[in-house]
Design an enzyme around this catalytic site. Sequence first.
Site, PDB file in Angstrom:
ATOM      1  N   PRO A   2       0.788  -1.378   0.170  1.00 38.16           N
ATOM      2  CA  PRO A   2       0.238   0.358   0.342  1.00 38.16           C
ATOM      3  C   PRO A   2       0.984   1.197   0.082  1.00 38.16           C
ATOM      4  O   PRO A   2       1.541   0.785   0.211  1.00 38.16           O
ATOM      5  CB  PRO A   2      -1.145  -0.025   1.314  1.00 38.16           C
ATOM      6  N   GLU A   3       0.399   1.870  -1.176  1.00 36.91           N
ATOM      7  CA  GLU A   3       1.262   3.539  -1.219  1.00 36.91           C
ATOM      8  C   GLU A   3       0.164   4.495  -0.184  1.00 36.91           C
ATOM      9  O   GLU A   3      -0.544   4.575   0.455  1.00 36.91           O
ATOM     10  CB  GLU A   3       1.538   4.076  -2.606  1.00 36.91           C
ATOM     11  N   LYS A  53       3.466   6.459   4.910  1.00 38.02           N
ATOM     12  CA  LYS A  53       2.954   4.949   4.849  1.00 38.02           C
ATOM     13  C   LYS A  53       3.131   4.447   5.945  1.00 38.02           C
ATOM     14  O   LYS A  53       2.643   3.661   6.808  1.00 38.02           O
ATOM     15  CB  LYS A  53       3.488   4.014   4.268  1.00 38.02           C
ATOM     16  N   GLN A  70       4.377  -1.778   6.095  1.00 40.19           N
ATOM     17  CA  GLN A  70       5.424  -2.818   5.405  1.00 40.19           C
ATOM     18  C   GLN A  70       5.012  -3.547   3.933  1.00 40.19           C
ATOM     19  O   GLN A  70       3.581  -2.800   3.183  1.00 40.19           O
ATOM     20  CB  GLN A  70       6.008  -3.736   5.925  1.00 40.19           C
ATOM     21  N   ARG A 125      12.169  11.747  10.327  1.00 41.15           N
ATOM     22  CA  ARG A 125      12.846  12.163   9.189  1.00 41.15           C
ATOM     23  C   ARG A 125      12.301  11.848   7.506  1.00 41.15           C
ATOM     24  O   ARG A 125      12.684  12.090   6.865  1.00 41.15           O
ATOM     25  CB  ARG A 125      14.025  11.249   9.252  1.00 41.15           C
ATOM     26  N   ASN A 167       5.850   2.379  -5.517  1.00 43.31           N
ATOM     27  CA  ASN A 167       6.075   2.007  -6.498  1.00 43.31           C
ATOM     28  C   ASN A 167       5.286   2.534  -8.529  1.00 43.31           C
ATOM     29  O   ASN A 167       5.782   3.315  -9.055  1.00 43.31           O
ATOM     30  CB  ASN A 167       5.392   0.169  -6.777  1.00 43.31           C
ATOM     31  N   ARG A 260      12.880  -2.344  -7.647  1.00 46.78           N
ATOM     32  CA  ARG A 260      11.839  -2.570  -8.349  1.00 46.78           C
ATOM     33  C   ARG A 260      10.975  -2.331  -9.749  1.00 46.78           C
ATOM     34  O   ARG A 260      11.655  -0.772 -10.535  1.00 46.78           O
ATOM     35  CB  ARG A 260      11.017  -1.992  -7.017  1.00 46.78           C
TER      36      ARG A 260
END
Length: 273
Positions: A2-3, A53, A70, A125, A167, A260
Site C-alpha cells: 500500500p502507498e 505510509k 510494510q 525524518r 512503486n 523495483r
Amino acid sequence: MPEGPEIRRAADRIQKALQGQAVDEVFFAFAQLQRFAESLAGRRVETVETRGKGLLIHFDNRLSIYSHNQLYGRWYVRPAHSYPRTRRQLRLAIHCGDKSALLYSASEIDVLTPAQIARHPFLSRLGPDVVGADSADVLAQINAARFARRQLGSLLLDQHFLAGVGNYLRSEILFVAGLHPRLRPVDCSAEQLASLAEAATTLARRSYRHNGVTCDLRIAGELKALGQPRSRYRHWVFGRTGRPCRQCGSAIVRTSVASRRLNYCPVCQPVKA
Ligand SMILES: [Zn+2]
C-alpha cells in the site's frame, strides 16, 4: 505494497469507526506492547493521522499507536469482535463500541509518547506527505540541494524525500511530469521541477479520492464505460508494459530502478531534459 493514498483511506475508515469513542479493549500480539493494553482501555480515540505510509492512532492520554504496514500489513474495520477469514496473523485489535479495527501481519507496531514520535527514527525524518502536502512544500523539497544529484527514479522511492510515494505513484508521477527516470533534479529546468511537484500532489490526491486511479478521470471513465477492467484504466503507464501510450501511442517500456519495476513512455519521457 500500500502507498500513501491507500494508507490514508485505511486511516479514514479507522477514524470513522473509532473517533471520539472510548476504547473497550486493545489487544496487542507482541509481548512487549501488552503492558499498554491497560493504559489504553477506556481512553478516547482523538484522531487517526498518516505520515506517508506510517499510521498514528492518537488517544486522549497522549499515547499513540504507531504502525507501518510494510509489505504485508492489512487493516480491517469490522463489526465489534467479528474477525475476517484470513490466514494472516492478528497483531493489533482495537475494540470500540460496535466496531473493531484489526491490523493483520504488520510487524512494525509501537506505542509512543509525543516525545518519542518527535525523535522516532522513521517518522522524524520523513519528507512532506504526498497526499496531504501542498505542491509548494513539495517543490521546496525537490529544490533542496541534498537531492539535486540523485536520479528521480530512485529518489522518488526515498521516504525522506517525499513520504507516501511507492512503486505505482513513482511511475505515474514521472510520466505526467514528462521526465525520464534517469534524470536528476540538477538536469531539469525550473518548469520541469514545478511539473514534478504538481504531478506528485495531484496524482497522490487523485488516487486517494478515486480508489487508486491515477489516470485522467475522463479517460478512465470512458474505458470503464466500455467494459474495460480496472487494470486497463487505472494508470497512465504503470503495469502497462508493451501497451500504447495514452498520449503518443508508443509502446510503454518496463525497466527496473532501485530493484523495483518502473514503466515509462520512451517518447513522452525523453532521457535528455
Ligand atoms: Zn508517450
